[in-house]
Design an enzyme around this catalytic site. Structure first.
Site, PDB file in Angstrom:
ATOM      1  N   VAL A  81     -14.770   1.062  -0.223  1.00  0.00           N
ATOM      2  CA  VAL A  81     -14.274   2.003  -0.991  1.00  0.00           C
ATOM      3  C   VAL A  81     -15.109   2.090  -2.241  1.00  0.00           C
ATOM      4  CG1 VAL A  81     -12.133   2.073  -0.149  1.00  0.00           C
ATOM      5  CG2 VAL A  81     -12.620   0.528  -2.133  1.00  0.00           C
ATOM      6  N   ASN A 107      -5.005   1.566  -0.606  1.00  0.00           N
ATOM      7  CA  ASN A 107      -4.492   0.283  -0.754  1.00  0.00           C
ATOM      8  C   ASN A 107      -5.366  -0.768  -0.945  1.00  0.00           C
ATOM      9  OD1 ASN A 107      -2.013  -1.849  -0.213  1.00  0.00           O
ATOM     10  ND2 ASN A 107      -3.740  -2.216   1.415  1.00  0.00           N
ATOM     11  N   SER A 159       0.367  -2.835  -8.821  1.00  0.00           N
ATOM     12  CA  SER A 159       0.827  -4.297  -8.982  1.00  0.00           C
ATOM     13  C   SER A 159       1.790  -4.532 -10.468  1.00  0.00           C
ATOM     14  CB  SER A 159      -0.274  -5.236  -8.936  1.00  0.00           C
ATOM     15  OG  SER A 159       0.227  -6.314  -9.094  1.00  0.00           O
ATOM     16  N   TYR A 172      -7.776  -7.769 -13.115  1.00  0.00           N
ATOM     17  CA  TYR A 172      -6.847  -7.046 -11.869  1.00  0.00           C
ATOM     18  C   TYR A 172      -5.601  -6.651 -12.678  1.00  0.00           C
ATOM     19  CZ  TYR A 172      -3.521  -7.112  -7.803  1.00  0.00           C
ATOM     20  OH  TYR A 172      -2.651  -6.639  -6.787  1.00  0.00           O
ATOM     21  N   LYS A 176      -5.109  -2.474 -12.243  1.00  0.00           N
ATOM     22  CA  LYS A 176      -4.218  -1.903 -11.668  1.00  0.00           C
ATOM     23  C   LYS A 176      -3.168  -1.064 -12.699  1.00  0.00           C
ATOM     24  CE  LYS A 176      -4.196  -3.490  -7.382  1.00  0.00           C
ATOM     25  NZ  LYS A 176      -4.525  -2.515  -6.354  1.00  0.00           N
ATOM     26  N   ILE A 205       4.666 -10.607  -2.650  1.00  0.00           N
ATOM     27  CA  ILE A 205       4.657 -10.221  -1.480  1.00  0.00           C
ATOM     28  C   ILE A 205       3.980 -11.331  -0.401  1.00  0.00           C
ATOM     29  CG2 ILE A 205       4.333  -8.427   0.388  1.00  0.00           C
ATOM     30  CD1 ILE A 205       6.353  -7.730  -1.941  1.00  0.00           C
TER      31      ILE A 205
END
Length: 269
Positions: A81, A107, A159, A172, A176, A205
């Site tokens: 991606v 995703n 997230s 990160y 996000k 998760i």
């Protein structure tokens, strides 16, 4: 007089909640949340095009899910991606094969090294931002014409780290947060094209990486509400809802599969 066409039936409710016969693209689908999303859509009867950077990984997922005799089908594609040429070829091949796209699930992502920001080098920063934020832009832009032509839904994976500043996750968290902001912007821009754009921002998760990090040996049970770790299937169910007609009046929103409210603090040992 009632404003509905009639009394709801079980069948009408099921149809509104279904993604059967839709063409769905899921990036980053070789494991974890992406794989669970693909499996959920296939079980509902969608044709799902999955991709990751390693073709062998998505081919293995496709082979397993197709052999399970689900009503939908899985088609694996190798795509990075962060590579716009690769993404453009992926989009062109998908539209040529299926005639269009109904649902796009962005995703693909990665959390990075876990170092404090002052120790994060420029290459590490660029890598995390490119796969999480720029990758979402690349894929969405490549599929924009197909989505806007017939209407549909985009679901981005953000997230809880993008809502709360998390130590050791600077790149990160920033990326996000950008995904969530991009979601809101696109929802406004594409509403006139009948494209809904939403996001999910999961908490902890039980993906393979998180289970290894937290020492979780078994997948958590779904029944208890008071827990701090969820399952990939619970995120997939949220994504399926956002992609279906059941969410027809939901756009520009970010839903949080997290359990009881938290600030993205790691679960206690």
């Amino acid at each position: 007089m009632p404003i509905t066409d009639g009394i709801r039936t079980t069948e009408s409710v099921r149809e509104r909640s279904s993604v059967a016969d839709e063409t769905v693209v899921v990036t980053g689908a070789s494991s974890g949340i992406g794989r669970a999303i693909a499996e959920t859509f296939v079980a509902d009867g969608a044709d799902v095009v999955i991709c990751s950077r390693t073709r062998a990984d998505v081919e293995a997922v496709a082979e397993e899910l197709n052999a399970a005799d689900r009503p939908g089908s899985v088609f694996p594609v190798e795509c990075d991606v962060t590579d716009r040429g690769s993404v453009a070829a992926f989009a062109d091949a998908t539209v040529e094969e299926f005639g269009g796209v109904d649902v796009l699930v962005n995703n693909a992502g990665g959390a990075g090294s876990g170092d404090p920001l002052h120790e994060v080098g420029p290459d590490d920063w660029d890598g995390v931002v490119e796969v999480n934020l720029t990758g979402t832009y690349n894929v969405t832009r490549a599929f924009a014409d197909a989505l806007r032509e017939g209407g549909g839904a985009v679901v981005n994976t953000s997230s809880m780290a993008g809502r709360y500043g998390v130590a050791g996750m600077g790149p990160y968290s920033a990326a996000k947060a950008g995904v969530s902001a991009l979601t809101r912007t696109l929802a406004v821009e594409w509403a006139g094209d009948d494209v809904r754009v939403n996001a999910v921002e999961p908490g902890f998760i039980a993906t393979p990486a998180v289970r290894e990090w937290l020492g979780i040996e078994e997948m958590p049970e779904r029944d208890p509400v008071d827990r701090t770790v969820g399952t990939p299937d619970e995120v997939a169910d949220t994504v399926r809802f956002l992609a279906s007609d059941a969410a027809s009046f939901v756009t520009g929103q970010t839903l949080s599969p997290t359990g009881p409210p938290n600030t993205f603090e790691p679960p206690a040992d």
